[in-house]
Design an enzyme around this catalytic site. Sequence first.
Site, PDB file in Angstrom:
ATOM      1  CD  GLU A 293      29.218  17.201  -6.232  1.00  0.00           C
ATOM      2  OE1 GLU A 293      30.365  16.558  -6.570  1.00  0.00           O
ATOM      3  OE2 GLU A 293      28.051  17.313  -7.419  1.00  0.00           O
TER       4      GLU A 293
ATOM      5  CB  CYS B  94      31.324  13.986  -8.049  1.00  0.00           C
ATOM      6  SG  CYS B  94      31.564  15.490  -9.186  1.00  0.00           S
TER       7      CYS B  94
END
Length: 543
Positions: free
Chosen positions: A293, A327
């Site tokens: 990720e 994120c």
Amino acid sequence: MDNAIFRFAKPDNEPVKAYAPGSSEKAALKSALAQLETEKWEIPLVIGGKEIYTGDTGNVVMPHDHHHVLATYHKAGEKEVQMAIDAAMKAHKDWSELPWVERASVMLRVAELLATKYRYVLNASVMLGQSKNPFQAEIDAPCELVDFLRFSTFYASQVYADQPYSEKGILDRMEYRALEGFVFSLTPFNFTSIASNLNMAPAMMGNVAVWKPSTTAIYSNYFLMKVFKEAGLPDGVINFIPGKGSVIGKVITKNPDLAGFHFTGSTATFNALWRQMGENLEHYKSYPKIVGETGGKNFIFAHSSADALDIATAIVRGAFEYQGQKCSAGSRAYIPASLWPKVKEYVGDMLKEIKMGDVRDFTNFINAVIDEASFDNIMSYIEYAKQSPDAEILFGGHGDKSVGYYVEPTVIQTTDPKFKSMVEEIFGPVITIYVYEDKDYEETLELCDSTSPYGLTGSIFAYDRYAVDKAFNKLRYAAGNFYINDKPTGAVIAQQPFGGSRASGTNDKAGGPLNLIRWTNPRCIKETLVPPTSYGYPFLGEK
């Protein structure tokens, strides 16, 4: 011999404590903070269960008070990296062959220790080492961390129970083996829960790991290693090696036993390591499983039918909680001209009230960014906007790193939908607004989809259901986690499995069964109960 067929019940999410004035949890957390801030730890490597002191050291400081040293940590060299690989491979057979319920028991014990005995020390370590306010630390570690562990046992039971169909006279089985080798876990600074899960999800499925923690999260991550050991995790299953990424990565990617790579961090780092693995493919025993990720340029998109206060709240929470160092943090917004004056007013009113400062003062909403390099990078984008004729700083725009690495929550407005701060990931408390004409809704959706290389999170605000549906379809690949009338942050384990594609990663949905399956090497077994005794088939016969 234990021959029970075991399936774990679906757990509940760990309740989030509010730390309200006068509460017992606030007093307990304050006490833990007072204890930790007076201590100075020496953090070793942990290889095969043994603490290794290399003498090559660095300091861990508080981001909000960078003159305060919390710990000294030892760095791994090439020799120690190889030692960690050897220790992992030594532990592989026993751990991978241990009944999976026994592995699950270790996970659940870690979760229980962190939810109870060590809850406030863990929270305090995250606050001091990573500059999270008490609520942001609470939802990360313990809560999300505990959820990762408890739900992984539940989802593992589903994975192992998924078995193939058997025809009459045949018994078919699926064995979910561990990977044939070790997993390299490279973990981020911003979520201690992710640092734990990048190791413990593969371990749940019988794998062993070599763990390179982020330098700016070593404090809380080392505490996790101590709890893992207390919970009964066997020596060598996870090996903790702080150090320089380039030194560690070079040894790891050349090792023939590398079987998996579990990553959260920047797109550039992920690409560089994937490239190194590609250059070494002929040396590996098997193709490494790669799960990552990476970056994001997450959007908040408003339609003219939305409520201005809803949008403003999403901007302030979505862009500025934990200083935008998520994120999923909102970092670009598309607002219709008819709503913009009210949205701007509401955002301004909220930012007037927000306080910025030390995490130990619980009245502060904004704290410090993680380190000087991050501070300098964020401020470079703000300075670029100040100098550009295509942008204007509406709120914030100042920074001060004399005591801590403080950057004001900053709102930029641009007339250029492809402006630098609309396209590039900043990873700080900065959001850029593009105001569009109401009639250009569909064209602006196209802009949103094509502006950024990322595809992590995004949200649409609208009460016109046709407008929602249009955005839902136009932005189909723009976000792996898509929110309707909510900020683009705050995914909860088992409720919103998290991950994105494009330049945002492999979208294997951390915390769920999709991720766990990636850490298996399945073997299908067919047993014929009564084998045939003739080679012939009916078609060979004549009339």
